[in-house]
Structure formats: C-alpha cells, structure tokens
Design a protein around this motif. Structure first.
Motif, PDB file in Angstrom:
ATOM      1  N   PRO A  77       0.809  -1.229   0.000  1.00  0.00           N
ATOM      2  CA  PRO A  77       0.000   0.000   0.000  1.00  0.00           C
ATOM      3  C   PRO A  77       0.838   1.273   0.000  1.00  0.00           C
ATOM      4  CG  PRO A  77      -0.893  -1.602   1.549  1.00  0.00           C
ATOM      5  CD  PRO A  77       0.423  -2.142   1.094  1.00  0.00           C
ATOM      6  N   ALA A  78       2.071   1.180   0.490  1.00  0.00           N
ATOM      7  CA  ALA A  78       2.932   2.364   0.519  1.00  0.00           C
ATOM      8  C   ALA A  78       3.286   2.839  -0.887  1.00  0.00           C
ATOM      9  CB  ALA A  78       4.205   2.057   1.306  1.00  0.00           C
ATOM     10  N   HIS A  79       3.155   1.942  -1.872  1.00  0.00           N
ATOM     11  CA  HIS A  79       3.486   2.301  -3.249  1.00  0.00           C
ATOM     12  C   HIS A  79       2.291   2.884  -4.004  1.00  0.00           C
ATOM     13  CE1 HIS A  79       6.923  -0.891  -3.059  1.00  0.00           C
ATOM     14  NE2 HIS A  79       7.252   0.252  -2.477  1.00  0.00           N
ATOM     15  N   LEU A  80       1.142   2.955  -3.342  1.00  0.00           N
ATOM     16  CA  LEU A  80      -0.032   3.561  -3.957  1.00  0.00           C
ATOM     17  C   LEU A  80       0.020   5.076  -3.794  1.00  0.00           C
ATOM     18  CD1 LEU A  80      -2.771   1.063  -2.685  1.00  0.00           C
ATOM     19  CD2 LEU A  80      -1.799   1.195  -4.990  1.00  0.00           C
ATOM     20  N   PRO A  81      -0.762   5.818  -4.571  1.00  0.00           N
ATOM     21  CA  PRO A  81      -0.771   7.280  -4.425  1.00  0.00           C
ATOM     22  C   PRO A  81      -1.116   7.686  -2.990  1.00  0.00           C
ATOM     23  CG  PRO A  81      -1.922   6.633  -6.425  1.00  0.00           C
ATOM     24  CD  PRO A  81      -1.629   5.372  -5.676  1.00  0.00           C
ATOM     25  N   PRO A  82      -0.551   8.771  -2.490  1.00  0.00           N
ATOM     26  CA  PRO A  82      -0.846   9.229  -1.123  1.00  0.00           C
ATOM     27  C   PRO A  82      -2.347   9.400  -0.897  1.00  0.00           C
ATOM     28  CG  PRO A  82       0.974  10.484  -2.060  1.00  0.00           C
ATOM     29  CD  PRO A  82       0.409   9.656  -3.176  1.00  0.00           C
ATOM     30  N   GLY A  83      -2.827   8.852   0.210  1.00  0.00           N
ATOM     31  CA  GLY A  83      -4.239   8.981   0.543  1.00  0.00           C
ATOM     32  C   GLY A  83      -5.153   8.005  -0.164  1.00  0.00           C
ATOM     33  N   TYR A  84      -4.584   7.083  -0.959  1.00  0.00           N
ATOM     34  CA  TYR A  84      -5.440   6.119  -1.662  1.00  0.00           C
ATOM     35  C   TYR A  84      -6.116   5.223  -0.623  1.00  0.00           C
ATOM     36  CZ  TYR A  84      -7.057   3.396  -5.637  1.00  0.00           C
ATOM     37  OH  TYR A  84      -7.847   2.799  -6.585  1.00  0.00           O
ATOM     38  N   PRO A  85      -7.444   4.999  -0.751  1.00  0.00           N
ATOM     39  CA  PRO A  85      -8.222   4.353   0.323  1.00  0.00           C
ATOM     40  C   PRO A  85      -8.068   2.834   0.424  1.00  0.00           C
ATOM     41  CG  PRO A  85      -9.649   4.833  -1.524  1.00  0.00           C
ATOM     42  CD  PRO A  85      -8.303   5.416  -1.873  1.00  0.00           C
ATOM     43  N   VAL A  86      -6.851   2.358   0.658  1.00  0.00           N
ATOM     44  CA  VAL A  86      -6.589   0.927   0.829  1.00  0.00           C
ATOM     45  C   VAL A  86      -5.888   0.715   2.161  1.00  0.00           C
ATOM     46  CG1 VAL A  86      -5.242  -1.043  -0.003  1.00  0.00           C
ATOM     47  CG2 VAL A  86      -6.497   0.369  -1.626  1.00  0.00           C
ATOM     48  N   VAL A  87      -6.323  -0.312   2.906  1.00  0.00           N
ATOM     49  CA  VAL A  87      -5.701  -0.607   4.194  1.00  0.00           C
ATOM     50  C   VAL A  87      -5.604  -2.123   4.369  1.00  0.00           C
ATOM     51  CG1 VAL A  87      -7.940  -0.502   5.384  1.00  0.00           C
ATOM     52  CG2 VAL A  87      -5.824  -0.229   6.686  1.00  0.00           C
ATOM     53  N   PRO A  88      -4.441  -2.644   4.787  1.00  0.00           N
ATOM     54  CA  PRO A  88      -4.315  -4.096   5.019  1.00  0.00           C
ATOM     55  C   PRO A  88      -5.170  -4.531   6.209  1.00  0.00           C
ATOM     56  CG  PRO A  88      -2.157  -3.034   4.814  1.00  0.00           C
ATOM     57  CD  PRO A  88      -3.159  -1.944   4.978  1.00  0.00           C
ATOM     58  N   VAL A  89      -5.806  -5.700   6.096  1.00  0.00           N
ATOM     59  CA  VAL A  89      -6.579  -6.268   7.200  1.00  0.00           C
ATOM     60  C   VAL A  89      -6.199  -7.737   7.348  1.00  0.00           C
ATOM     61  CG1 VAL A  89      -8.507  -4.683   6.822  1.00  0.00           C
ATOM     62  CG2 VAL A  89      -8.539  -6.940   5.743  1.00  0.00           C
ATOM     63  N   GLY A  90      -6.436  -8.276   8.542  1.00  0.00           N
ATOM     64  CA  GLY A  90      -6.065  -9.666   8.780  1.00  0.00           C
ATOM     65  C   GLY A  90      -7.190 -10.536   9.278  1.00  0.00           C
ATOM     66  N   ASN A  91      -8.335  -9.927   9.627  1.00  0.00           N
ATOM     67  CA  ASN A  91      -9.446 -10.720  10.142  1.00  0.00           C
ATOM     68  C   ASN A  91     -10.764 -10.009   9.831  1.00  0.00           C
ATOM     69  OD1 ASN A  91     -10.079  -8.801  12.382  1.00  0.00           O
ATOM     70  ND2 ASN A  91      -8.060  -9.454  13.126  1.00  0.00           N
ATOM     71  N   PRO A  92     -11.889 -10.706   9.985  1.00  0.00           N
ATOM     72  CA  PRO A  92     -13.193 -10.113   9.656  1.00  0.00           C
ATOM     73  C   PRO A  92     -13.498  -8.826  10.414  1.00  0.00           C
ATOM     74  CG  PRO A  92     -13.403 -12.489   9.840  1.00  0.00           C
ATOM     75  CD  PRO A  92     -12.013 -12.143  10.296  1.00  0.00           C
ATOM     76  N   ARG A  93     -13.066  -8.730  11.668  1.00  0.00           N
ATOM     77  CA  ARG A  93     -13.346  -7.529  12.455  1.00  0.00           C
ATOM     78  C   ARG A  93     -12.650  -6.313  11.846  1.00  0.00           C
ATOM     79  NH1 ARG A  93     -10.737  -5.132  16.789  1.00  0.00           N
ATOM     80  NH2 ARG A  93     -12.070  -3.875  18.169  1.00  0.00           N
ATOM     81  N   GLU A  94     -11.380  -6.475  11.472  1.00  0.00           N
ATOM     82  CA  GLU A  94     -10.645  -5.371  10.848  1.00  0.00           C
ATOM     83  C   GLU A  94     -11.263  -5.002   9.499  1.00  0.00           C
ATOM     84  OE1 GLU A  94      -6.206  -6.327  12.736  1.00  0.00           O
ATOM     85  OE2 GLU A  94      -6.636  -6.737  10.624  1.00  0.00           O
ATOM     86  N   LEU A  95     -11.736  -6.018   8.770  1.00  0.00           N
ATOM     87  CA  LEU A  95     -12.356  -5.755   7.473  1.00  0.00           C
ATOM     88  C   LEU A  95     -13.620  -4.907   7.637  1.00  0.00           C
ATOM     89  CD1 LEU A  95     -12.825  -7.920   4.409  1.00  0.00           C
ATOM     90  CD2 LEU A  95     -14.908  -7.174   5.548  1.00  0.00           C
ATOM     91  N   GLU A  96     -14.476  -5.282   8.575  1.00  0.00           N
ATOM     92  CA  GLU A  96     -15.713  -4.535   8.788  1.00  0.00           C
ATOM     93  C   GLU A  96     -15.416  -3.101   9.211  1.00  0.00           C
ATOM     94  OE1 GLU A  96     -18.525  -5.606   7.885  1.00  0.00           O
ATOM     95  OE2 GLU A  96     -18.028  -7.718   7.573  1.00  0.00           O
ATOM     96  N   GLN A  97     -14.401  -2.918  10.037  1.00  0.00           N
ATOM     97  CA  GLN A  97     -14.026  -1.570  10.468  1.00  0.00           C
ATOM     98  C   GLN A  97     -13.544  -0.737   9.282  1.00  0.00           C
ATOM     99  OE1 GLN A  97     -11.119  -2.375  13.538  1.00  0.00           O
ATOM    100  NE2 GLN A  97     -12.671  -2.391  15.173  1.00  0.00           N
ATOM    101  N   ALA A  98     -12.752  -1.364   8.409  1.00  0.00           N
ATOM    102  CA  ALA A  98     -12.241  -0.651   7.232  1.00  0.00           C
ATOM    103  C   ALA A  98     -13.385  -0.230   6.311  1.00  0.00           C
ATOM    104  CB  ALA A  98     -11.249  -1.534   6.484  1.00  0.00           C
TER     105      ALA A  98
END
Length: 364
Positions: A77-98
């Motif tokens: 994600p660091a190689h994406l444009p600044p502020g691009y709306p992508v975030v790594p997640v590891g479980n369903p709870r983090e996914l729902e929050q994102a």
C-alpha cells in the motif's frame, strides 16, 4: 410579443437534448451502483495484472459506496498514491471496520493456488462476487467471448475439445469451487475502464460465471419501467429502434413483455394489436445474455399468447440484417411493408430503411 430567434431555439433544444442524454447516463450509473448495494466484491489480481492499471476504477467503486476488497499478492500500500483508500486487514473484524470507514481492505495473501485462496477468503469475509482481474478480456472459446456461463455450460466447455484461452485444469477447478459455494465469478481484463463497464453499465465486461438463474416470461409491470427504459436506451441511441419517452413508456408498459433471469430483465419486446395483426417492436436484449436462445423463447411465448387471443399474424420490422436472419429462423417471412395493416402504416416513417417480416400464427 417577440418570437424567439430560430437559432437560439435550435441551440436551446440541442442543449436540452444533450443534458437529457447525460442525465440518462448518470441514471444508468446510479441504477447499477445501487443494485449492488449490500453485496461485497473481491477484486483478485491474477498473474501479470497490475493494480496501477485499475486505480481509477477502484476509486470509482469506492466512491460509489460499494464494498470492495482486494487480493493482490505483492502489493505494498505504501506504493499507492498518497491517501489512496486501501488498508491491510487480517481478520473479519478489521475488514468490517475498514469498510465502515469507506476504505478498501487489502486481504492477506497466502502460498498455494490463488483461486483456492480467493474462494476461502470469499467465504470468510462474506464476499458474493469474485472479480478475477487478468490479462485476458474474458473466457474465449473457439475465439469467441463467452459473456455468461452457468455451471453446466462451464462444465461442458471443460469437457469439450474447443480451444480456450484458459487452462482446462484451471477451469475445472473453478467449476468445482463454484459448485460448492454461493459466490459468482467474473473474468475481467485488468485494464482501465473494465471494472467501470462491468459494474456500472448494462453491457458488462468479460465473462460472468454463476449458478443457473431462475427464468420467467411475463408481461411487464409499472415497477419494470426503469429496467425496460435502460435496456432500450443503447438501442435507441444507435438508431436500431425509435426512442420512447418515459411518459409514453409508462402508458404502454402493459404491452411490453419481459424475460427475467434471476430477477433481472434481460430481453424485452413490445406488442401492439392491430385487428388480426400484432406488431412486435422495441426488441432489445442485454449483450451479456445473448446467444443462448432467450430471445427465441420470448418470441415463441408472445406468438403463443397472441394466437390464443385470436390474432392471425405477428409482424416485425428491423434495420439490422442479423435481426432479419433471426426472424427468418423463427419462421417469419420477408414481406413488403405496404402489405402491413393500414392502421400501422398511418404513423410510420417509410423513409426509415427497415425490412418487414411476418409470421402466420397457428391457432389451437
């Protein structure tokens, strides 16, 4: 009272028509975007597919408030444009929050088969449709793009001998996964604009693979007005059919017949009774669902119903040679337009380069 200048009147009319076309295009975008509300997508980037090619498409899906997850092995994600709306997640709870924050979750990669991992993630994260982004425009069989396949058709291709642009072992594994899951699968080319066309337009893009949809043929209802209008729009835009305004369509909606597949209208046609004759017009179908006999089923059903009501002839006009071939295969014969009912001829523009076809109905 001063009459408006002719040039100004023509200019205003052209501008109004242009604005109306733009509004219809926006309406189509909103219509398809809202139809996917509550459904979750997984964009899976296959070998050779570049996320950088799809940044605008993904951002558009995100801004439309669609729930989009990403599976892109090797993506930082660091190689994406600044502020691009992508975030790594590891479980369903983090996914729902994102997703609640309006972000696109980047799901964890794993060793082994990418397809199998995609299905495992789809089940864990409640994804309904997997979009396989690759270097191919879709599934080609004998050089022809297959826009839509149910599981039976996919299995037949795997067991057949025609050349395809995907490995049969890969497609066989896909069939087995889909047979035991609730997900749908779409092959989409990883190029700018492809996801936009797949999600936001009536045409779709690539190959949709899904379980068999329930089908039905009925007369249209008032609630079908928008579906029918959007289905006809590209045909009217290209001049294949004459345009119909929303008010006129609302008045005539009961004369339209619709072929539904899984709840979606994929073919439509209008009938107009003229004594013993019935005109078949406004014949349109979604490109993705063509070539599987659905239009033939609709015409056969209409012919059966009209014959039962006492009609003797069903006729149609077309400016497309391929539609003429279609009608001839359905048993229609080409006739002179002058032989058609006078009530029809009174309102027809004979400068239109159409060809007439007539079917003699068999009463039971």
């Amino acid at each position: 009272m001063v009459a408006p200048h002719p040039y100004r009147t023509c200019k205003e009319k052209a501008m109004r028509q242009s604005i109306e076309r733009e509004m219809l295009e926006v309406l189509e975008l909103f219509y398809y975007a809202t139809s996917f509300q509550g459904r979750r997508f997984l964009c899976c980037f296959g070998p050779g597919a570049m996320v950088s090619e799809m940044l605008l498409d993904l951002r558009l899906l995100n801004r439309a408030r669609l729930e989009v997850c990403l599976l892109a092995p090797g993506l930082d994600p660091a190689h994406l444009p600044p502020g691009y709306p992508v975030v790594p997640v590891g479980n369903p709870r983090e996914l729902e929050q994102a997703l609640k924050k309006g972000l696109m979750p980047l799901l964890p990669s794993a060793a082994g088969g990418l397809m199998e991992h995609a299905f495992a993630l789809a089940k864990t994260f409640k994804v309904s449709r997997i979009l396989w982004l690759g270097q191919e425009p879709g599934l080609l069989c004998g050089g022809k793009l297959q826009s839509f396949l149910d599981l039976g058709e996919l299995k037949a291709l795997v067991e057949g001998e025609e050349s395809m642009n995907f490995d049969r072992e890969f497609l066989g594994a896909l069939w087995r996964e889909l047979e035991h899951s609730k997900q749908e699968w779409v092959f989409v080319e990883a190029k700018s604009g492809a996801l936009f066309q797949e999600v936001f337009t009536h045409q779709g893009c690539g190959t949709l693979v899904a379980r068999s949809y329930q089908k039905s043929i009925t007369q249209a209802q008032v609630s079908d007005l928008l579906d029918v209008m959007l289905l006809m729009r590209p045909y009217a835009k290209s001049g294949v059919i004459l345009p119909v305004g929303e008010e006129q369509l609302a008045q005539e909606i009961g004369n339209y017949w619709v072929y539904r597949l899984g709840g979606s209208i994929v073919v439509t046609a209008r009938t107009r009774v003229l004594g013993d004759w019935v005109e078949l017009g406004k014949f349109c179908s979604l490109p993705r669902y063509q070539g599987k006999g659905r239009a033939r089923e609709l015409v056969a059903k209409i012919a059966e119903e009209m014959a039962a009501q006492g009609a003797k002839f069903l006729f149609a006009l077309t400016v497309e040679p391929k539609m003429g071939t279609f009608f001839e295969r359905m048993g229609f014969e080409q006739v002179d337009r002058e032989t058609l009912p006078k009530a029809w001829a009174q309102g027809y523009d004979f400068s239109r380069p159409s060809v007439a076809y007539r079917l003699t109905l068999q009463s039971k």
